[in-house]
Design a protein around this motif. Structure first.
Motif, PDB file in Angstrom:
ATOM      1  N   VAL A  89       5.712   6.264  -3.179  1.00 46.64           N
ATOM      2  CA  VAL A  89       4.415   5.740  -2.753  1.00 46.64           C
ATOM      3  C   VAL A  89       4.079   6.195  -1.339  1.00 46.64           C
ATOM      4  O   VAL A  89       2.937   6.531  -1.032  1.00 46.64           O
ATOM      5  CB  VAL A  89       4.416   4.201  -2.834  1.00 46.64           C
ATOM      6  N   ALA A 105      -0.880   7.441  -4.675  1.00 53.18           N
ATOM      7  CA  ALA A 105      -0.714   5.993  -4.536  1.00 53.18           C
ATOM      8  C   ALA A 105      -2.079   5.319  -4.545  1.00 53.18           C
ATOM      9  O   ALA A 105      -2.954   5.636  -3.739  1.00 53.18           O
ATOM     10  CB  ALA A 105       0.027   5.660  -3.249  1.00 53.18           C
ATOM     11  N   ALA A 111       2.913  -2.257  -7.057  1.00 53.83           N
ATOM     12  CA  ALA A 111       3.977  -1.342  -7.497  1.00 53.83           C
ATOM     13  C   ALA A 111       4.685  -1.857  -8.732  1.00 53.83           C
ATOM     14  O   ALA A 111       5.027  -3.019  -8.834  1.00 53.83           O
ATOM     15  CB  ALA A 111       4.973  -1.162  -6.371  1.00 53.83           C
ATOM     16  N   MET A 149      -0.633  -1.895  -1.975  1.00 54.12           N
ATOM     17  CA  MET A 149      -0.527  -0.530  -1.476  1.00 54.12           C
ATOM     18  C   MET A 149      -1.317  -0.279  -0.197  1.00 54.12           C
ATOM     19  O   MET A 149      -1.689   0.852   0.084  1.00 54.12           O
ATOM     20  CB  MET A 149      -0.995   0.459  -2.557  1.00 54.12           C
ATOM     21  N   LEU A 154       2.714  -1.550   3.495  1.00 51.82           N
ATOM     22  CA  LEU A 154       3.680  -0.501   3.209  1.00 51.82           C
ATOM     23  C   LEU A 154       4.533  -0.173   4.434  1.00 51.82           C
ATOM     24  O   LEU A 154       5.737   0.059   4.319  1.00 51.82           O
ATOM     25  CB  LEU A 154       2.970   0.759   2.724  1.00 51.82           C
TER      26      LEU A 154
END
Length: 355
Positions: A89, A105, A111, A149, A154
């Motif tokens: 990702v 991504a 995820a 995401m 992240l």
């Protein structure tokens, strides 16, 4: 003649033995191996391809180090290779201030089976222009299935202790190009056959002897070291006439990949301690790009890895580019120098408590 075992042949078996078998992890390792092939070609072309030396603007990375042309080229090759591993990702690199979110991504997607990749694209950059071994270091982390995401989430997701690594390793660009890998069930080495363009399993189940008579440290910094390191190195240098009653040899390549590779091949201890030049900084090497993946390999090969006081793999990062002191290699020596640090701390605390 026995049949050659290739990376792709062995990888599924290694992943099954580790209990982490997924096709996604296999794809990630395969993508890293392909990137290693490309970087190896560029490294071995060197001046012929006009890729040696600093970048034209002599720009610095987030570490304050002037970037080499090959640093940036290797970084770009790794990012491109990750496009062929959809499970990755995001990527964090020693050469980039912030994370790189992969094009595939989806920012709105949560995820399912996704991973994060950390890389030092070319460790040992100071050796590039003098034709000494350098390498790529990598670490693979699992991303929680319910992680959104977006960039901030992240970035925070990368801050995992080394114990959470799914895979780690390095690609060494030396007289031979080698991939050294662990997926959590030991350490195996693969040599790149440049004719067949295939990774051949040449070094199965690498193990580090518990005892050693070799050490790696930059002794030019000796006057800056803290007392525990001064004591430890003085004992080694004293040889047979000293308290250790044994002669030790020093080896120092100034490329962590090359120094760690030697230790995996025949034992030794590698040290990059904190020192008095900057007491506020806990070390020079990067925890997530260098120390943690190398500690994973060292422990998987039967060695030990600490920051001088605590196990490296248990350290929880607080920032992407955090630095740390490193003592890794043959178990008996790492435990000894770690004990010297602990004894110094206890003596200081006892002394302060009586005043």
């Amino acid at each position: 003649m026995s049949r050659l075992v290739l990376l792709d042949d062995l990888l599924c078996d290694l992943l099954q033995r580790s209990g982490t078998f997924t096709d996604s992890v296999r794809q990630i390792v395969h993508a890293l191996a392909k990137a290693g092939e490309q970087i190896s070609q560029k490294v071995h072309q060197g001046a012929l391809a006009n890729i040696l030396g600093n970048t034209q603007q002599e720009q610095e990375n987030v570490q304050g180090e002037i970037q080499k042309k090959l640093d940036l080229l290797a970084n770009d090759i790794l990012i491109e290779a990750c496009q062929h591993a959809p499970a990755i990702v995001a990527l964090a690199s020693e050469e980039m201030e912030t994370i790189h979110i992969m094009e595939h991504a989806d920012p709105l997607e949560k995820a399912a089976e996704k991973y994060l990749l950390l890389v030092d694209p070319l460790d040992g950059s100071s050796n590039i222009d003098v034709n000494v071994s350098i390498g790529t270091i990598f670490s693979v982390l699992r991303l929680s299935s319910d992680t959104p995401m977006d960039r901030n989430t992240l970035s925070a997701a990368f801050l995992q202790p080394g114990t959470q690594q799914v895979a780690a390793g390095y690609i060494l660009y030396g007289p031979q190009t080698m991939l050294v890998l662990s997926v959590g069930c030991g350490v195996d080495g693969f040599t790149l056959d440049p004719i067949q363009n295939a990774w051949v399993h040449t070094h199965p189940n690498l193990r580090i002897p518990e005892s050693t008579q070799e050490f790696a440290i930059n002794t030019s910094n000796e006057r800056h070291w803290y007392a525990p390191v001064q004591r430890y190195i003085a004992e080694l240098k004293a040889g047979k006439s000293g308290p250790r009653q044994s002669d030790f040899n020093m080896r120092w390549i100034a490329s962590m990949v090359a120094d760690i590779h030697r230790i995996l091949m025949r034992g030794g201890i590698f040290m990059y301690p904190a020192d008095l030049r900057n007491p506020s900084r806990p070390g020079r090497l990067r925890l997530m790009y260098e120390a943690s993946p190398m500690a994973f390999l060292i422990e998987q090969a039967g060695g030990a890895a600490t920051d001088g006081r605590k196990r490296l793999l248990e350290k929880v990062p607080t920032a992407l580019h955090e630095r740390i002191a490193v003592f890794v290699g043959s178990k008996n020596e790492v435990e000894r120098v770690t004990r010297y640090h602990t004894e110094t701390t206890e003596t200081t605390e006892t002394s302060e408590g009586t005043n």
